[in-house]
Design a protein around this motif. Structure first.
Motif, PDB file in Angstrom:
ATOM      1  N   GLU A 142       0.831  -1.203   0.000  1.00 27.84           N
ATOM      2  CA  GLU A 142       0.000   0.000   0.000  1.00 27.84           C
ATOM      3  C   GLU A 142       0.869   1.258   0.000  1.00 27.84           C
ATOM      4  OE1 GLU A 142      -2.706  -0.610   3.264  1.00 27.84           O
ATOM      5  OE2 GLU A 142      -4.126  -1.692   1.987  1.00 27.84           O
TER       6      GLU A 142
ATOM      7  N   GLN B 188       1.891   1.746  -3.470  1.00 28.26           N
ATOM      8  CA  GLN B 188       0.793   2.322  -4.233  1.00 28.26           C
ATOM      9  C   GLN B 188       0.673   3.830  -3.985  1.00 28.26           C
ATOM     10  OE1 GLN B 188      -2.256  -0.756  -3.008  1.00 28.26           O
ATOM     11  NE2 GLN B 188      -2.758  -0.545  -5.192  1.00 28.26           N
ATOM     12  N   ARG B 189       0.846   4.247  -2.744  1.00 23.29           N
ATOM     13  CA  ARG B 189       0.793   5.679  -2.434  1.00 23.29           C
ATOM     14  C   ARG B 189       1.886   6.445  -3.173  1.00 23.29           C
ATOM     15  NH1 ARG B 189      -1.155   3.681   2.400  1.00 23.29           N
ATOM     16  NH2 ARG B 189       0.840   3.392   3.438  1.00 23.29           N
ATOM     17  N   ARG B 190       2.963   5.746  -3.498  1.00 22.67           N
ATOM     18  CA  ARG B 190       4.077   6.380  -4.222  1.00 22.67           C
ATOM     19  C   ARG B 190       3.960   6.219  -5.731  1.00 22.67           C
ATOM     20  NH1 ARG B 190       9.274   6.759  -0.652  1.00 22.67           N
ATOM     21  NH2 ARG B 190       8.333   6.712   1.407  1.00 22.67           N
ATOM     22  N   GLY B 191       2.814   5.722  -6.172  1.00 20.69           N
ATOM     23  CA  GLY B 191       2.543   5.677  -7.607  1.00 20.69           C
ATOM     24  C   GLY B 191       2.720   4.333  -8.293  1.00 20.69           C
ATOM     25  N   TRP B 192       3.164   3.315  -7.574  1.00 23.25           N
ATOM     26  CA  TRP B 192       3.353   1.997  -8.189  1.00 23.25           C
ATOM     27  C   TRP B 192       2.034   1.232  -8.142  1.00 23.25           C
ATOM     28  CZ3 TRP B 192       3.376  -3.186  -6.404  1.00 23.25           C
ATOM     29  CH2 TRP B 192       3.934  -4.119  -7.298  1.00 23.25           C
ATOM     30  N   ARG B 193       1.472   0.951  -9.268  1.00 27.35           N
ATOM     31  CA  ARG B 193       0.221   0.188  -9.371  1.00 27.35           C
ATOM     32  C   ARG B 193      -0.880   0.760  -8.473  1.00 27.35           C
ATOM     33  NH1 ARG B 193       2.352  -5.338 -11.148  1.00 27.35           N
ATOM     34  NH2 ARG B 193       3.804  -4.562 -12.700  1.00 27.35           N
ATOM     35  N   GLY B 194      -0.954   2.068  -8.457  1.00 27.78           N
ATOM     36  CA  GLY B 194      -1.900   2.770  -7.582  1.00 27.78           C
ATOM     37  C   GLY B 194      -3.350   2.434  -7.817  1.00 27.78           C
ATOM     38  N   GLU B 195      -3.697   2.018  -9.040  1.00 22.88           N
ATOM     39  CA  GLU B 195      -5.092   1.725  -9.373  1.00 22.88           C
ATOM     40  C   GLU B 195      -5.521   0.320  -8.950  1.00 22.88           C
ATOM     41  OE1 GLU B 195      -2.626  -0.273 -12.228  1.00 22.88           O
ATOM     42  OE2 GLU B 195      -2.503   1.745 -11.414  1.00 22.88           O
TER      43      GLU B 195
ATOM     44  N   SER C 188      -5.736  -3.331  -3.396  1.00 20.51           N
ATOM     45  CA  SER C 188      -4.584  -3.675  -2.549  1.00 20.51           C
ATOM     46  C   SER C 188      -4.597  -5.139  -2.106  1.00 20.51           C
ATOM     47  CB  SER C 188      -4.490  -2.744  -1.339  1.00 20.51           C
ATOM     48  OG  SER C 188      -5.546  -2.966  -0.447  1.00 20.51           O
TER      49      SER C 188
END
Length: 193
Positions: free
Chosen positions: A136, A139-146, A149
């Motif tokens: 997570e 994700q917050r840093r832009g990796w596979r954010g969509e 989780s």
């Protein structure tokens, strides 16, 4: 046999069980054999764990504790970016399987343990949540954010676990020329980025 044991008998029984698992496997493990290893009454393991499945469940739960500690330690000593740490996390997973094979086998063997045991549920849940929290943050840093989780965590877990199992059983070496821990990171990079 049956003399008073100096020290933490529960821990000693768990340690003896791990040694026995390394020699005999799950099927060959017996409570009597574990007790004999440390020179205590054959009733001692039953007193602490109930039965063989209870002992195996405790070994698996301890494995999840060691696993969580191992992953945290692997991530603490270098790269601070959680996304860049993903290959290292995959490597640490395989490294744990290599260093703690008896624990690793039981941790993911629901037919041999009581998965509803509160301590097993707690320790396995902590391990999974640590992985989820890491992903997570990625994700917050832009990796596979969509991505969802839970699905992303399950996919990352499956990748790391699959590599570790293939490596442990020798199957990875049949299809990939370098089955070393360094190569585990390379394999992860090829899929994750």
């Amino acid at each position: 046999m049956g003399t008073h044991y100096e020290g933490d008998l529960r821990v000693a029984l768990l340690d003896a069980a791990v040694l026995a698992l390394g020699e005999t496997g799950v099927d060959g493990l017996s409570l009597r054999g574990v007790a004999r290893r440390i020179g205590v009454s054959h009733a001692a393991p039953a007193h602490h764990f109930g039965d063989k499945v209870g002992l195996l469940t405790a070994v698996a739960a301890r494995g999840f504790e060691l696993f969580t500690e191992h992953l945290a330690e692997a991530l603490s000593g270098g790269e601070a970016d959680p996304v860049a740490q993903l290959p290292l996390l995959t490597r640490a997973y395989s490294e744990f399987a290599e260093n703690y094979p008896e624990h690793f086998d039981l941790m993911f063997r629901p037919a041999s343990v009581r998965v509803e045991d509160p301590e097993y549920m707690r320790t396995s849940g902590i391990a999974f949540e640590a992985l989820r929290a890491h992903l997570e943050e990625c994700q917050r840093r832009g990796w596979r954010g969509e991505a969802d989780s839970a699905a992303l965590t399950s996919a990352a877990w499956a990748l790391a676990h699959g590599i570790a199992v293939l490596r442990a059983h020798g199957s990875l070496a049949r299809h990939y020329s370098d089955p070393t821990l360094d190569a585990v990171e390379d394999i992860a990079v090829s899929l994750l980025f």
